[in-house]
Design a protein around this motif. Structure first.
Motif, PDB file in Angstrom:
ATOM      1  N   VAL A 479       0.871  -1.179   0.000  1.00 21.45           N
ATOM      2  CA  VAL A 479       0.000   0.000   0.000  1.00 21.45           C
ATOM      3  C   VAL A 479       0.906   1.226   0.000  1.00 21.45           C
ATOM      4  CG1 VAL A 479      -1.864   1.211   1.170  1.00 21.45           C
ATOM      5  CG2 VAL A 479      -1.710  -1.283   1.347  1.00 21.45           C
ATOM      6  N   TYR A 591      -3.218   4.121  -1.300  1.00 19.29           N
ATOM      7  CA  TYR A 591      -3.948   4.270  -0.037  1.00 19.29           C
ATOM      8  C   TYR A 591      -5.454   4.320  -0.298  1.00 19.29           C
ATOM      9  CZ  TYR A 591       0.529   5.468   2.114  1.00 19.29           C
ATOM     10  OH  TYR A 591       1.809   5.427   2.582  1.00 19.29           O
ATOM     11  N   ALA A 594      -6.815   0.798  -1.234  1.00 15.02           N
ATOM     12  CA  ALA A 594      -6.870  -0.060  -0.054  1.00 15.02           C
ATOM     13  C   ALA A 594      -8.027   0.347   0.844  1.00 15.02           C
ATOM     14  CB  ALA A 594      -5.559   0.010   0.718  1.00 15.02           C
ATOM     15  N   GLN A 595      -8.246   1.663   1.006  1.00 13.01           N
ATOM     16  CA  GLN A 595      -9.348   2.146   1.842  1.00 13.01           C
ATOM     17  C   GLN A 595     -10.685   1.741   1.243  1.00 13.01           C
ATOM     18  OE1 GLN A 595      -8.585   4.079   4.801  1.00 13.01           O
ATOM     19  NE2 GLN A 595     -10.614   3.257   5.212  1.00 13.01           N
ATOM     20  N   ILE A 598     -11.391  -1.886   2.075  1.00  7.74           N
ATOM     21  CA  ILE A 598     -11.761  -2.064   3.490  1.00  7.74           C
ATOM     22  C   ILE A 598     -13.204  -1.624   3.728  1.00  7.74           C
ATOM     23  CG2 ILE A 598     -11.297  -1.201   5.837  1.00  7.74           C
ATOM     24  CD1 ILE A 598      -8.311  -1.085   5.011  1.00  7.74           C
ATOM     25  N   LEU A 611      -6.381  -6.952   4.533  1.00  6.42           N
ATOM     26  CA  LEU A 611      -6.327  -5.523   4.825  1.00  6.42           C
ATOM     27  C   LEU A 611      -7.200  -5.163   6.027  1.00  6.42           C
ATOM     28  CD1 LEU A 611      -6.447  -4.063   1.196  1.00  6.42           C
ATOM     29  CD2 LEU A 611      -4.532  -3.892   2.789  1.00  6.42           C
ATOM     30  N   ASN A 615      -5.924  -3.450   9.400  1.00 10.67           N
ATOM     31  CA  ASN A 615      -6.469  -2.161   9.824  1.00 10.67           C
ATOM     32  C   ASN A 615      -7.014  -2.223  11.251  1.00 10.67           C
ATOM     33  OD1 ASN A 615      -6.998   0.582   9.065  1.00 10.67           O
ATOM     34  ND2 ASN A 615      -9.167   0.083   8.969  1.00 10.67           N
ATOM     35  N   THR A 660      -5.745   4.040   5.992  1.00 15.16           N
ATOM     36  CA  THR A 660      -4.721   3.142   5.459  1.00 15.16           C
ATOM     37  C   THR A 660      -3.318   3.734   5.595  1.00 15.16           C
ATOM     38  OG1 THR A 660      -5.381   4.013   3.285  1.00 15.16           O
ATOM     39  CG2 THR A 660      -6.136   1.797   3.866  1.00 15.16           C
ATOM     40  N   MET A 663      -2.504   2.758   9.002  1.00 19.01           N
ATOM     41  CA  MET A 663      -2.338   1.305   9.068  1.00 19.01           C
ATOM     42  C   MET A 663      -0.918   0.900   8.685  1.00 19.01           C
ATOM     43  SD  MET A 663      -4.209  -1.571   6.691  1.00 19.01           S
ATOM     44  CE  MET A 663      -3.206  -1.172   5.258  1.00 19.01           C
TER      45      MET A 663
END
Length: 959
Positions: A479, A591, A594-595, A598, A611, A615, A660, A663
């Motif tokens: 990430v 980022y 990845a967010q 999630i 992920l 997190n 993220t 994270m």
């Protein structure tokens, strides 16, 4: 031939020791002229041309070689490096003296002598049968060396006459600035001139005159000037005084805001640093930023407080200091006795830290004048007086100037022009300037360095898998920011059969490709860090490694170094292990991507599940760190959006941080702590660690006063107390207040540094509230991480050690360089942001924006515009204009201008423009719009950008 000298020496025990020194003389050392039949010795390296093609000289019309003495080599190296100067004989005597007196000049002259096109020849006169001279009784070393140089020059002329058939033989011209030495040479029949005489005789190359170092303080004009500064004490007296404690030795650090103020950091034997304040021209006494100086502490009755005045040097061309005395009076103000600090004056210079400086020429108003002032880009460096005939050409250009000396009767140091870099405002020129000004190594990697890269195509072999675990089956992903090519870390999280979680941080195994001691390793150690500029990246390692073989791209096999924990669902670590590994990343995400995974209820694949697990654990880890006293600080961070064709910035905004970001940060921090513990267990004396010292209480004064002004009680006696105080700052009417306090707290912090565990006792990282810490997670861009990888590899039996790895003194020296490179990289990044912000406002025009007051000064306010992460100074006084009524309250702090009062964190409105009225001094300017102050016009002056361009993905304090 052997010469020996025998003498007796008395030992401490009272005995007598016979010392025999032997000196070998040879008859096979060549003169350096190719084709010489008289010399038996074979030529090594560059040779002199048999018929030198020198520039046309009115003093020396016939072909000639140059033979400079030590001082010419030391002070006129810029001249000798010029392509025009060829066929120079560098004597062993001279080279040895230069080596002892200046390592940088010695390196430069060695580089020149290795350039075949320059025809510089090193002659070992100290071992030549006909040129060696012994020191005579009563003769000092300097006089003996001068005589040795003259003997060699005379031998060369006789030798050249002998080996040349015609009368127009090449002469050897002795170049010296020592008048007595020159006179003796002429008496002995040696053609001799000063460097200035010779250079001025090169009628076809008049531009070389500008590059002559200005060394003489003699001459009627200078002699007639009034003495401005006290005489510096000789080094012998300084050393004696420091040893007895009468004087203190420390590093001179000039102020960015006030050119009449500086501090000297005195390093004590007990590792406690003392800060001495210096105010006024005479107390600064010609010291330049980063010089090592000797200071005399003033009596307590003369102690002063740090000034709250912002003063800029307006750079008059004369030496009249009456205006300076008036400005010095503004520094003096009635202050509380508690605010007084130890104060002193410079009484001598231990070591100059001069270097070539980038900046611009301020052309003299006097017509036909050759004397002008040079304004360095770094505000902490004084203006430099130079003589040049090229003023009209150099105006509006970025140039490099070197300081030659600073006479006691001159307001400014003397220097000389070195190089023209290009036009002000040109992108390539400005980038070159900021890289040179911040000493960032940026030359292309040499063939010697590139020769140690792996041959392509490359793939993992059986040999590579020895002492390495195959983890290519794991669901690993990275990430990173968008368009990131140097991906040095990846993560995974999976549930184990026992219900616990396995979490792994996988870091690019750069140390596999960079082996200790080779050219690639040496170059990486020299660079120390990758430097991230706007639109440009200066890599620490070649691109084949940084963006390819060491970058943990998706769906390709890569070598890694893995830190793997077994955790329960409360993020408690049950087991930790380290292993060299092979991985295959399943995804390279930004980022934002990845967010999105999630947050999306529709996505439940292995990567997304991993992920989410990461997190969840990261949030727990962050809460644990904060509970332990870790600081969460803020600083303005900006991102430029650029035009695809012109590459000019067309939009500028503060950076958005997501969960993220945090994270990734939490697991990088955890890996660094875990590795620090491991390498210190195995190498208690030789671990490379990173610490963040606790700030002294005085650093918090500005924060405590700002809190008091808002009726807040701030505790700063520990990181936990400070963190709790920051958490309690809230205001429904002022939601940005908490962020402002955190920005201000950031300014109070000390710099985090690398150190060797065997050379220090304090390991604590104040900002992270961690008892031990290191850098392991970014070996592509930080050399410190490569050393840590090597230590960890030895600790787990995956690699072997080598001598320098367990030499704490060499490791301490390495840390010193890494700390310097890291600091310079940060400054270069900020300068790049500043330049691109100028370009943005040049295209944008006038902008009116809300701002907040960060600092209140005696004659100005420093404001921050959150929208642009832009900080600047608004002055309330302007030269040659009526001054408004100003009342400054140090305790609040506050500034009353006429009837309008300004406090820290007040909201104001400012106008932001780029002033292009003077091509060579384009500046972002701010003027106050609201509140309006009746009866006066508020002048605008230049801003100082202080955006802290973040290093990729890392917290401020972690770096």
């Amino acid at each position: 031939m052997l010469k020996s000298k025998t003498f007796l020496k008395k030992t401490r025990a009272g005995g007598v020791l016979k010392i025999v020194r032997e000196h070998y003389l040879r008859d096979d050392i060549g003169c350096g002229a190719s084709g010489c039949t008289e010399c038996c010795g074979a030529l090594e390296g560059p040779a002199l041309e048999p018929r030198p093609r020198d520039p046309e000289s009115s003093l020396c019309p016939q072909p000639h070689y140059l033979l400079p003495d030590t001082n010419v080599l030391l002070h006129q190296i810029d001249i000798l490096e010029d392509p025009v100067i060829r066929n120079v004989i560098v004597l062993q005597t001279v080279l040895q003296e230069v080596r002892n007196r200046s390592a940088p000049v010695y390196k430069r002259i060695r580089d020149v002598t290795s350039d075949l096109s320059k025809h510089f020849y090193t002659f070992t006169n100290e071992h030549h049968r006909d040129t060696y001279v012994e020191q005579e009784q009563g003769e000092n070393a300097n006089d003996r060396n001068d005589r040795a140089i003259r003997v060699a020059a005379k031998w060369y002329n006789e030798h050249m006459k002998k080996i040349t058939a015609d009368e127009n033989y090449p002469q050897v011209i002795f170049i010296t600035n020592d008048i007595k030495n020159k006179e003796k040479a002429i008496e002995e029949g040696i053609p001799a001139y000063t460097c200035e005489e010779y250079i001025k005789s090169l009628t076809a190359n008049p531009e070389l005159v500008d590059r002559l170092a200005c060394l003489s303080d003699e001459g009627n004009e200078i002699e007639s000037r009034k003495v401005i500064f006290p005489e510096h004490l000789p080094l012998s007296k300084l050393q004696q005084g420091i040893k007895s404690g009468v004087y203190l030795q420390g590093t001179f650090r000039a102020s960015r805001e006030n050119y009449l103020e500086a501090t000297v950091w005195v390093h004590g034997d007990d590792d406690e640093n003392r800060e001495i304040i210096l105010q006024g021209l005479r107390n600064l006494n010609r010291a330049v930023h980063e010089d090592i100086v000797a200071v005399e502490l003033l009596p307590k009755s003369q102690w002063v407080a740090p000034s709250s005045v912002v003063l800029q040097d307006e750079g008059q061309n004369g030496d009249d200091v009456e205006d300076e005395e008036e400005k010095e009076n503004t520094l003096k103000t009635a202050v509380n006795e508690k605010m007084l600090r130890p104060s002193g004056r410079v009484i001598g210079i231990i070591k100059r830290n001069w270097r070539p400086f980038c900046g611009m020429l301020s052309k003299s108003d006097i017509k036909e004048s050759r004397r002008h002032l040079f304004t360095p880009a770094d505000k902490r460096i004084p203006r430099i007086r130079i003589e040049t005939r090229q003023a009209s050409t150099l105006e509006g250009q970025r140039i490099i100037v070197a300081i030659d000396g600073w006479p006691k009767n001159s307001r400014y140091p003397n220097g000389h022009f070195v190089k023209n870099l290009g036009a002000v405002g040109d992108k390539e020129t400005e980038t070159e300037v900021l890289l040179l000004e911040h000493d960032v190594p940026h030359q292309p990697f040499s063939q010697a360095v590139l020769s140690f890269l792996p041959k392509m195509p490359w793939s993992i072999t059986e040999e590579d898998m020895k002492n390495r675990e195959d983890l290519r089956h794991l669901c690993v992903c990275s990430v990173d920011p968008p368009k990131c090519t140097d991906i040095d870390d990846a993560l995974h999280c999976r549930e184990l059969e026992n219900g616990n979680l396995e979490v792994g941080v996988h870091i690019a195994d750069v140390s596999h490709f960079i082996r200790p001691g080779n050219a690639l390793d040496q170059e990486s150690a020299k660079r120390g860090t990758t430097v991230y500029l706007c639109e440009k990246r200066i890599d620490m390692v070649p691109e084949l490694l940084s963006s390819n073989l060491c970058s943990l791209r998706s769906n390709v096999d890569r070598l890694a170094f893995s830190c793997i924990w077994e955790m329960n669902h409360n993020a408690e670590i049950l087991k930790t292990r380290f292993t060299k590994s092979a991985i295959n990343s399943k995804a390279s995400l930004t980022y934002a991507e990845a967010q999105m995974r999630i947050d999306s209820a529709a996505m439940n694949d292995d990567i997304t599940t991993s992920l989410r697990g990461l997190n969840k654990l990261a949030k727990i880890l962050k809460r644990q760190r904060i509970d332990a006293g870790a600081l969460i600080l803020s600083s303005p961070e900006v991102r430029f959006h650029v035009d695809s064709e012109t590459h000019d910035p067309i939009d500028l905004q503060t950076k958005e941080l997501r969960e993220t970001n945090s994270m990734v940060e939490e697991f990088m921090l955890l890996a660094n702590v875990s590795v620090a513990k491991k390498i210190h267990e195995e190498f208690c004396e030789h671990a490379l660690l990173r610490k963040h010292p606790a700030p002294p209480p005085s650093n918090y004064e500005v924060l405590v006063k700002a809190a008091k002004a808002k009726n807040l009680d701030f505790k700063t006696d520990s990181a936990k107390a400070l963190a709790d105080s920051l958490d309690q700052v809230e205001s429904p009417d002022f939601p940005y207040l908490n962020t402002l306090f955190r920005i201000l707290a950031t300014r109070c912090m000390m710099q985090a540094v690398y150190f060797c565990s065997g050379m220090d006792n304090d390991f604590h990282h104040y900002g992270l509230a961690s008892p031990i810490y290191t850098h392991f997670t970014s070996p592509i861009r930080r050399y410190a991480d490569i050393i840590v990888h090597r230590l960890l590899a030895v600790a787990i039996g995956a690699d072997s050690t080598y001598p320098d790895l367990t030499n704490k003194h060499k490791l301490a020296d390495l840390c010193k360089n890494l700390n310097f490179r890291h600091k310079m990289a940060q400054y270069a990044q900020r300068a790049s942001v500043a330049f691109h912000t100028q370009l943005f406002f040049k295209n944008k025009g006038i902008v009116n924006e809300e701002a907040y007051i960060l600092f209140v000064r005696k004659n100005a306010i420093v404001v921050l515009i959150p929208k642009y992460g832009l900080e600047g100074t608004v002055f309330f006084e302007e030269k040659n204009k009526p001054k408004p009524r100003l009342a400054y309250d140090e305790e609040m702090p506050s500034l009353k201008v006429e009837d309008t009062e300004f406090h820290v964190f007040d909201k104001v409105k400012v106008k932001v423009t780029l002033d292009s009225s003077n091509l060579q001094h384009q500046k972002i300017r701010m003027s106050l719009i609201e509140p309006q102050i009746p009866g006066i016009s508020i002048p605008a002056d230049s801003t100082t950008l202080n955006t802290d361009e973040p290093e990729k993905k890392r917290s401020k304090l972690e770096n």
